[in-house]
Design a protein around this motif. Structure first.
Motif, short mmCIF file in Angstrom:
data_model
loop_
_atom_site.label_atom_id
_atom_site.label_comp_id
_atom_site.label_asym_id
_atom_site.label_seq_id
_atom_site.Cartn_x
_atom_site.Cartn_y
_atom_site.Cartn_z
N ALA B 27 0.91 -1.26 -0.02
CA ALA B 27 -0.08 -0.12 -0.01
C ALA B 27 0.78 1.24 -0.12
CB ALA B 27 -0.80 -0.07 1.03
N GLN B 28 0.42 2.27 -0.87
CA GLN B 28 1.05 3.63 -0.52
C GLN B 28 0.09 4.43 0.31
OE1 GLN B 28 1.01 5.85 -4.31
NE2 GLN B 28 2.37 7.53 -3.28
N ILE B 29 0.96 4.74 1.36
CA ILE B 29 0.36 5.62 2.45
C ILE B 29 0.82 7.04 2.48
CG2 ILE B 29 -0.43 5.30 4.87
CD1 ILE B 29 0.32 2.44 4.99
N SER B 66 10.77 9.05 11.86
CA SER B 66 10.68 7.86 12.20
C SER B 66 9.12 7.09 11.73
CB SER B 66 10.20 7.92 13.79
OG SER B 66 8.94 8.38 14.04
N PHE B 67 8.38 7.69 11.46
CA PHE B 67 7.23 7.19 10.47
C PHE B 67 7.57 6.21 9.19
CE2 PHE B 67 3.22 8.29 12.90
CZ PHE B 67 2.60 7.33 12.61
N LEU B 68 8.48 7.01 8.48
CA LEU B 68 8.98 7.02 7.27
C LEU B 68 10.00 5.51 7.34
CD1 LEU B 68 9.42 7.12 4.12
CD2 LEU B 68 11.52 8.49 4.82
N ALA B 69 10.87 5.55 8.38
CA ALA B 69 11.61 4.44 8.72
C ALA B 69 10.89 3.18 9.00
CB ALA B 69 12.61 4.79 9.70
N ARG B 70 10.17 3.24 10.10
CA ARG B 70 9.33 2.08 10.58
C ARG B 70 8.28 1.60 9.71
NH1 ARG B 70 9.24 1.38 16.90
NH2 ARG B 70 11.40 1.74 16.36
N PHE B 71 7.41 2.41 9.08
CA PHE B 71 6.30 2.21 8.62
C PHE B 71 6.17 2.42 7.13
CE2 PHE B 71 4.97 2.61 13.14
CZ PHE B 71 4.67 1.27 13.12
N ASN B 72 7.14 3.28 6.60
CA ASN B 72 7.26 3.50 5.29
C ASN B 72 6.01 4.43 4.81
OD1 ASN B 72 8.15 3.91 2.44
ND2 ASN B 72 7.40 1.85 1.97
N VAL B 73 5.72 5.37 5.66
CA VAL B 73 4.47 6.25 5.63
C VAL B 73 5.13 7.65 5.13
CG1 VAL B 73 2.76 7.60 6.69
CG2 VAL B 73 3.04 5.19 7.01
N ASP B 74 4.57 8.26 3.99
CA ASP B 74 4.86 9.60 3.64
C ASP B 74 4.37 10.45 4.32
OD1 ASP B 74 5.53 11.90 2.14
OD2 ASP B 74 4.70 11.17 0.32
N VAL B 75 4.83 11.23 5.25
CA VAL B 75 4.27 11.97 6.21
C VAL B 75 4.57 13.33 5.91
CG1 VAL B 75 4.30 12.84 8.62
CG2 VAL B 75 4.46 10.34 8.10
N ARG B 76 3.42 14.35 5.65
CA ARG B 76 3.87 15.71 5.12
C ARG B 76 3.11 16.43 6.16
NH1 ARG B 76 2.03 14.70 -1.32
NH2 ARG B 76 3.23 12.80 -1.35
N VAL B 77 4.01 17.11 6.97
CA VAL B 77 3.43 18.23 7.91
C VAL B 77 3.44 19.49 7.30
CG1 VAL B 77 4.30 16.65 10.08
CG2 VAL B 77 5.80 18.54 8.81
N MET B 78 2.64 20.34 8.03
CA MET B 78 2.55 21.67 7.46
C MET B 78 1.88 21.65 5.88
SD MET B 78 3.68 23.22 9.88
CE MET B 78 3.81 25.30 9.30
N ASN B 79 1.39 20.49 5.56
CA ASN B 79 0.49 20.48 4.44
C ASN B 79 -0.98 20.34 4.86
OD1 ASN B 79 2.05 19.56 1.62
ND2 ASN B 79 3.43 19.56 3.37
N GLU B 80 -1.70 21.42 4.59
CA GLU B 80 -2.95 21.57 4.92
C GLU B 80 -4.05 21.05 3.50
OE1 GLU B 80 -4.16 25.48 6.01
OE2 GLU B 80 -6.28 24.40 6.55
#
Lengths: 565, 565
Positions: B27-29, B66-80
């Motif tokens: 899954a792409q997350i 840490s989210f990327l490393a552990r769960f391969n989740v593309d986290v985009r903070v400061m993105n509304e």
């Protein structure tokens, strides 16, 4: 007017007397107790010896006078019931103060005689420095021995509730203490690997813990003789001296006081002599109404066999909670109601220094013995939000039916929130909940009290992953027997390995696993572990979703490590 | 390959991301968060302000890295996320760092936007010394105001969780604090009389508690202007000064910092602009699978309406536990499973200085509002064996169906063992147990942890006495309206009356009642009370069994007294 006669004036008997009076002003209620006290806090005795409970008087919850005033119950202490004459519905009583005998009739008789300490046939046990602990006079004698015998070293035989509590009491008094336990673990209600946490705590406090070690013989070496200030039996003389103990492994040990706490046995003498049915386990038989084989005679508490809540079979559970509720229920039924006892789970807890060790339902040893198919999970997680001060690890084990999800039992060890987690499990088990349903439990959460996903939720998630085939697990007791076709993978950070790791393990931190997965062989089964099993599960899912064969060590290195403690 | 897009990176969103990855490597997350932080401990914010949690960093549970490393989740903070384009299954996003806009497609979208603080239309609120507390930047601003504005006095508006926690935080910092609450009680999940214990505690700590008092207007009186060291929004300027508050009763109050914590409102802007169904209570509609009215869009957490476990109706419950479990479940369902949410009981707890106040299920106010027939009992009893040190009174209220025995709800207040009792009730309620069954609960007992008859057993006994007609009760709120045909009887010992008693009561200690019963009239109803209701019940049974008309005050004088606090 109903005449109710109660034999035994502690937990079950006292509860029955009070309840009977609340139900009926008319009933005549007589309670016999061969000792000098009724309704004392027997669970508090070790804590008075150890000094936590300062006032001896606080252990005396009721007196004959207070029982009479409040409940109009005729309490006769120092009156021993010698026999039950069922045909005439009378009992024969001896007044221990003047040795006179008399009879008393009953409409209903309640037997609440409790259980007595098992005294094994060990040579030399009959000496003035050897004690068991069942009642106030026993406690007084132990205190007197401590005070008059300059006790520097104590030996406790038996690692059950009373043994552990006495061990702690001696330790609190600054007395060096040896704990002898014949089995390979203390606290048999929990399984060996969970008891490991207790062993570590006991040793850390400086107790000389000797597992798999029995007491073989005792030699009393008196020094001087003292006049006794005894509060109980006149024949007990306090004498200075020491004891030379010989152990099953041939070791010897010199000690100043010896506590025998290897277990209790139901007091069934009156019942069996009266021809009442005794169960296979040696307790008085009762039906669901707490009636013995004689419908006019009820029995409750440590002396009876009761129904095991999980298996439905007969069991012996000498605990105060069931005794109290059974007493109340027996009173209900003697006065015309039809209350049924719902079985005993054996929910229990023990404080062992800073730890609590608790359990409910069946343990793994019992399930194995009964040939029940089961599965188990381990979770080690914080007692409350880990970022809030004071969080402690809760080590939790849950046993369940892998097909139906039925809860068989649970065990927990830790410094905070142990009673709460086992209470939750005791309620869930009694309500017939499955481990599937435990996922949905909505428990109190604020940082000082819990976590948004509580220990129990987490254990339920792990159990359901297992049931649904989302995880293939390995248990701590299989780790020492891996084959050539298996590879150990430690997914913790390198810094964590300094405090111990499994020999031969490859170390790839979980957060590097996606990048370094090709270092792992696809033809071997990867046996993954981390500290507690959580990161191991993340790694497991990665590997399996990438076509690897893998297993995750449930409960992680922590379970493996303490199982050996 | 499934593409999952998550809006909101805290409790529900973060749980969903982690679970989705464990289920699928493919899954792409992508997780969007308009603030600078994901997966922070929002429940811990007040405790960092108050100093219990020393390290700010401990509140940051995960980072994008840490989210990327552990769960391969593309986290985009400061993105509304600006809008959802349902037809194209895309979202339009603004990068708040460079104000650029872009679209991102999804197969499944998860809305986890949370709830924002309600800001009432009070004149003058928009000033630099007024804050709400929802996230890390809010917290940083409050700390900065405290540090730069020489805060001697703080005012908190709202006596809910955050308001109470902020009150305690200020108190810990040595800041004089006023708590304004529009209702006649704090902690609305519990009923007024149970909140009384909290009121007493709050006042005892020196807080200026003003119930039934609203904030009407605010005037900002600046003194000097400071350059800001702000960590969040640049427009927020820290300025020295004070606030002049005008209250609903006409009083005025000068304060150095103002916290608005009157409640939260679901963030539904994105959902409603996208045409998703919004419920009557103002939350995003979801079905049992956590699906919105668009099957490709799921929603969880504080923003949604969910099913009330007890009533089956829609409810808004902004709590972390449900949000986390819903997030996990939404991930399951997006990836092809069929997990159903089982409803929310609203189990909650709040630390208020040395007290804990907790509840589960429905309270009496809600039951009255819904026209449900209910009965209630009060018990005040020790958190563990009272002879063992450290026992504290647990004040417990239980609401139930007097016909079926169904549990409607429970509330508890005290200094020890509150979380445990409400957890037990939450499990029992979820399992569908009746108050009859609660009598049989077998909970952990050893003197340091519980009692042989636990609080819950005792409450169940009282409830069943009531259901079976073994007791006729009177409640605290009827005591002030007795008639000429009723006589108040205080069965406590004379010494206890010194600390307060009901006017006009006759005093006959319970232990003298049998002898002195003829002092009481048979033509009046005797309204009995003692301290907590237990001796009252003994007296009640005596009187009724002797032909008197009587009622017993449930919870005794203690319930009556604190109801007025």
């Amino acid at each position: 007017m109903t005449k109710i006669v109660i034999i035994g004036g502690v937990a079950g008997g006292a509860s029955a007397a009070a309840r009977a009076r609340r139900l009926s002003e008319d009933a005549q209620i007589i309670m016999f107790e061969r000792g000098p006290f009724v309704s004392f806090a027997n669970c508090g005795l070790p804590y008075h010896i150890g000094g936590d409970i300062k006032e001896r008087g606080n252990l005396l919850l009721q007196t004959p006078e207070s029982f009479l005033a409040r409940f109009n119950v005729d309490v006769r202490v120092m009156n021993e019931v010698l026999r039950i004459n069922r045909e005439e519905k009378t009992i024969t009583v001896r007044n221990l103060l003047d040795q006179s005998e008399y009879t008393e009739s009953y409409d209903f008789l309640l037997l609440s005689p409790g259980a007595g300490p098992v005294v094994p046939p060990i040579p030399g046990l009959d000496n003035p420095l050897t004690h068991s602990l069942r009642n106030i006079p026993d406690m007084d004698k132990i205190i007197q021995t401590i005070n008059t015998n300059q006790v520097d070293h104590a030996t406790v035989v038996g690692g059950g509730f009373i043994g552990l509590e006495m061990m702690e009491a001696f330790h609190q008094l600054g007395i060096k203490t040896t704990l002898l336990e014949m089995a390979d673990q203390v606290m048999t209600p929990v399984d060996r690997e969970m008891a490991g946490f207790a062993h570590a705590e006991i040793k850390a406090k400086g107790i000389d813990l000797r597992l798999s070690t029995a007491l073989k013989s005792v030699e009393f070496k008196p020094t001087t003789s003292l006049a006794s200030m005894d509060s109980g039996q006149a024949e007990h003389q306090h004498v200075n001296g020491e004891l030379e103990l010989t152990l099953s492994n041939g070791d010897t040990l010199t000690t100043d006081i010896l506590i025998m706490a290897i277990g209790v046995r139901p007091e069934t003498k009156l019942a069996s002599e009266a021809g009442l049915q005794i169960g296979e386990l040696g307790g008085i038989y009762t039906n669901d109404y707490m009636q013995t084989s004689d419908p006019s005679i009820y029995a409750v508490g440590d002396a009876i066999e009761e129904k095991d809540f999980v298996t439905g079979k007969q069991t012996l559970v000498p605990l105060a909670g069931p005794a109290n509720r059974q007493g109340r229920m027996a009173a209900d039924n003697m006065l015309g109601r039809k209350e049924t006892y719902q079985g005993t789970q054996g929910t229990a807890i023990c404080k062992i220094f800073d730890l609590a060790v608790a359990s409910t339902g069946k343990n793994e040893k019992q399930l194995k013995r009964e040939g029940v198919e089961y599965e188990k999970v381990y979770v080690h997680t914080a007692s409350h939000a880990s970022y809030y001060p004071g969080a402690e690890v809760v080590s939790f084990k849950m046993l369940f039916d892998p097909k139906s999800g039925k809860i068989f039992g649970a065990q927990a060890v830790g410094k905070d929130g142990i009673d709460k987690r086992i209470d939750v499990m005791a309620v869930a088990q009694r309500a017939g909940m499955t481990v599937e349903q435990l996922q949905h439990l909505e428990l109190t959460y604020a940082p000082p009290f819990g976590s948004a996903k509580d220990v129990i939720n987490q254990a339920a998630f792990v159990a359901n992953n297992l049931i649904k085939g989302d995880s293939t697990v390995i248990h701590f007791d299989e780790i020492d027997n891996l084959t050539e076709d298996q590879l150990l993978l430690d997914v913790r950070n390198p810094g964590e390995l300094k405090n111990g790791h499994l020999p031969g393990a490859v170390n790839i931190p979980v957060d590097q696993l996606r990048q370094r997965m090709n270092e792992l062989p696809k033809d071997k089964e990867i046996v993954i572990y981390c500290q507690v099993g959580l990161r191991g599960n993340v790694a497991y899912r990665q590997l399996v979703n990438n076509g690897y064969k893998a297993r995750n060590l449930l409960g992680g290195y922590r379970t493996y490590l303490f199982a050996k403690a």
